[in-house]
Design an enzyme around this catalytic site. Structure first.
Site, short mmCIF file in Angstrom:
data_model
loop_
_atom_site.label_atom_id
_atom_site.label_comp_id
_atom_site.label_asym_id
_atom_site.label_seq_id
_atom_site.Cartn_x
_atom_site.Cartn_y
_atom_site.Cartn_z
N LYS A 7 3.21 -15.21 1.70
CA LYS A 7 3.53 -16.04 0.55
C LYS A 7 5.04 -16.27 0.53
O LYS A 7 5.75 -15.81 -0.38
CB LYS A 7 3.05 -15.36 -0.74
N TYR A 9 0.82 -1.21 0.00
CA TYR A 9 0.00 0.00 0.00
C TYR A 9 0.85 1.27 0.00
O TYR A 9 0.41 2.31 -0.48
CB TYR A 9 -0.91 0.04 1.23
N ASP A 37 -2.79 -17.97 0.18
CA ASP A 37 -3.81 -18.57 -0.71
C ASP A 37 -4.44 -19.79 -0.04
O ASP A 37 -5.66 -19.97 -0.06
CB ASP A 37 -3.22 -18.91 -2.09
N ASP A 49 -6.38 -7.17 3.66
CA ASP A 49 -7.51 -6.52 3.01
C ASP A 49 -8.42 -7.57 2.38
O ASP A 49 -9.64 -7.57 2.56
CB ASP A 49 -6.98 -5.54 1.95
N ASP A 76 -12.22 -9.25 4.00
CA ASP A 76 -13.50 -9.18 3.28
C ASP A 76 -14.12 -10.56 3.16
O ASP A 76 -15.33 -10.74 3.32
CB ASP A 76 -13.31 -8.58 1.87
C1 IPM Z 1 -10.47 -1.36 3.79
C2 IPM Z 1 -10.74 -0.67 2.49
C3 IPM Z 1 -9.61 0.32 2.22
C4 IPM Z 1 -8.34 -0.48 2.02
C5 IPM Z 1 -9.86 1.28 1.06
C6 IPM Z 1 -11.14 2.06 1.21
C7 IPM Z 1 -8.69 2.23 0.89
O1 IPM Z 1 -10.90 -1.61 1.46
O2 IPM Z 1 -10.37 -0.66 4.83
O3 IPM Z 1 -10.40 -2.58 3.80
O4 IPM Z 1 -8.06 -0.99 0.93
O5 IPM Z 1 -7.60 -0.62 3.01
MG MG Z 2 -10.91 -3.64 2.13
#
Ligand code: IPM
Ligand code: MG
Length: 368
Positions: free
Chosen positions: A192, A142, A225, A249, A253
Site C-alpha cells: 500500500k 506481526y 486492495d 495472510d 486465504d
Molecule cells: C496462517 C494463519 C496464521 C497467521 C495464524 C494461525 C497465526 O492464519 O498461517 O495464515 O496468521 O499467519
Molecule cells: Mg492465515
C-alpha cells in the site's frame, strides 16, 4: 549415508488425523521408492501447552532447528481461547517461524480440474489456475515493536507496528524472482505505497532487486486492495505474487478459496540455507485445526499430503517424487473419491480421512 531427518509436529484439532495419512505416504516412499526419512515426533500448539505449559518447548525448537525439514499439522482450538496471548497455540507456530527465520512463505493456489466447480467463481475463471503467493513471514506488523495495549487518558489504545528493513524486503523479493524463473517468469508485488511508508520502501527495494539482478523477469506493482480485487476478478493474470506478512495472510486465504477448498492447499516456509545446503524449512497445510470436525474422520488429508510433496521438492531435491504424489492426489479426485469438504449435498457418502489417504496410496501404487 544417513537418512534425511523429518520432524513431525501434528499439533491440534484435525492435525493429528491428517498427519496419520501423511505417515502412510512416508512409509510408502520408504518401501517402494527407497526414500527413507528418520522421523521424530513432538508436540506443538495446544498439545504442547497441555504437557509443558508452553505452545513450543525449548527442546522442540532445538529439534526443529536441527531437522532437515519440519512437517506441521495445525495449531489452535476453542479450549485455548481464554489463555494469555503469550501462551496461545498460535504463538508456538509464530515462534517457530521467527526463530527458524523462515522468511519466505510459499502458498500455491492451484485449481485441480476435478474441483473447478467447487470454486465460488465460475469454472472458466479458475480452471487451470496456478498462482504462487510468496508471503514475507518473519517481520512486518506481526512482529513489529512497539506493540501492546496501553492506556492514554481515560481510554485504552491497541498498538502494532508495521516495520520492514531493506534486507528483509530484498531477500523475500529474491525468493519470488527465483521462483518466477522456474514458472511463467512474472512477479506482481503488492503493498500500500499510496498510504504507507513501509509500502513505498517495499516497492523501491523490489524494483531495485529486479533491475540489478532479475531484469529478465516481468515485474509489476499493485496496491494490495486492487490486488485483492484482481485476484477474484481475473486470477489467471498472476504467476507469482510477492507481498508482506499481513497482506499475504489475507490474500492467500482469498486465493485459496478460488481453488474450491482450503482442504487442498499446502505451504512451504523457507529460510536461509543450512550447512548441508538445504534451506531451513517448515511445511504445513494452509487450513487450520478445524475444531468443529476434529476427531470425526471427516478432515481432508490432501493439503498435508501435498505439503509433504513440497518438502520433497524444496528440501530434498526429489521433484519427480513430489510430482508423483501430486499426480496421485489429482487422480483420486478425478476418480470421484471425496472428503466431505469436496462434496455438494446429494453427492452420496463422503470418504473418511483414512479412506482418502488409502486412495492416495492406491494411486501411488498404480503409478509404479
Ligand atoms: C496462517 C494463519 C496464521 C497467521 C495464524 C494461525 C497465526 O492464519 O498461517 O495464515 O496468521 O499467519
Ligand atoms: Mg492465515
Amino acid at each position: 549415508m544417513t537418512n534425511p531427518s523429518l520432524l513431525i509436529l501434528a499439533g491440534d484439532g484435525i492435525g493429528p488425523e491428517v498427519m496419520t495419512e501423511v505417515r502412510k505416504v512416508i512409509a510408502w516412499l520408504g518401501d517402494k521408492r527407497d526414500l527413507t526419512f528418520d522421523v521424530t515426533e513432538d508436540l506443538v500448539g495446544g498439545a504442547a501447552y497441555d504437557v509443558h505449559g508452553t505452545p513450543l518447548a525449548d527442546e522442540t525448537l532445538e529439534k526443529a532447528q536441527a531437522a532437515d525439514a519440519v512437517l506441521l499439522g495445525a495449531v489452535g482450538g476453542p479450549k485455548y481461547d481464554t489463555l494469555d496471548f503469550s501462551v496461545k497455540p498460535e504463538r508456538g507456530l509464530l515462534k517457530l517461524r521467527k526463530e527458524m527465520d523462515l522468511f519466505a512463505n510459499l502458498r500455491p493456489a492451484q485449481c485441480f480440474d476435478a474441483l473447478a466447480d467447487f470454486s465460488s467463481l465460475k469454472r472458466d475463471v479458475v480452471a487451470g489456475l496456478d498462482v504462487m503467493i510468496v508471503r514475507e513471514l518473519t517481520s512486518g506488523i506481526y512482529f513489529g515493536e512497539p506493540r501492546g495495549i496501553t492506556t492514554e487518558g481515560n481510554e485504552r489504545v491497541g498498538i502494532n507496528t508495521q516495520r520492514y528493513t531493506e534486507s528483509e524486503i530484498d531477500r523475500v523479493a529474491r525468493s519470488a524472482f527465483e521462483l518466477a524463473r522456474r514458472r511463467d517468469n512474472k512477479v506482481c508485488s503488492m503493498e500500500k505505497a499510496n498510504v504507507m511508508e513501509s509500502g513505498i520502501l517495499w516497492r523501491e527495494v523490489v524494483q531495485e532487486v529486479h533491475d540489478k539482478d532479475y531484469p529478465d523477469v516481468e515485474l509489476s506493482h499493485m496496491y494490495a486492495d486492487a490486488g485483492a480485487m484482481q485476484l477474484v476478478r481475473a486470477p489467471k493474470q498472476f504467476d507469482v505474487i510477492v507481498t508482506d506478512n499481513l497482506f499475504g495472510d489475507l490474500l492467500s486465504d482469498a486465493a485459496a478459496m478460488l481453488t474450491g477448498s482450503l482442504g487442498m492447499l499446502p505451504s512451504a516456509s523457507l529460510g536461509a540455507p543450512m550447512e548441508n545446503g538445504r534451506p531451513k524449512a517448515l511445511y504445513e497445510p494452509v487450513h487450520g485445526s478445524a475444531p468443529d470436525i476434529a476427531g470425526e474422520g471427516k478432515a481432508n488429508p490432501c493439503a498435508c499430503i501435498l505439503s509433504l510433496a513440497m518438502a520433497l521438492r524444496y528440501s530434498f531435491d526429489e521433484g519427480d517424487e513430489a510430482t508423483r504424489i501430486e499426480t496421485a492426489v489429482e487422480k483420486v479426485l478425478a476418480d470421484g473419491v471425496r472428503t466431505a469438504d469436496l462434496m455438494q449435498s446429494g453427492d452420496g457418502t463422503p470418504a473418511t480421512t483414512s479412506e482418502m489417504g488409502d486412495a492416495v496410496i492406491a494411486a501411488l501404487e498404480a503409478s509404479l
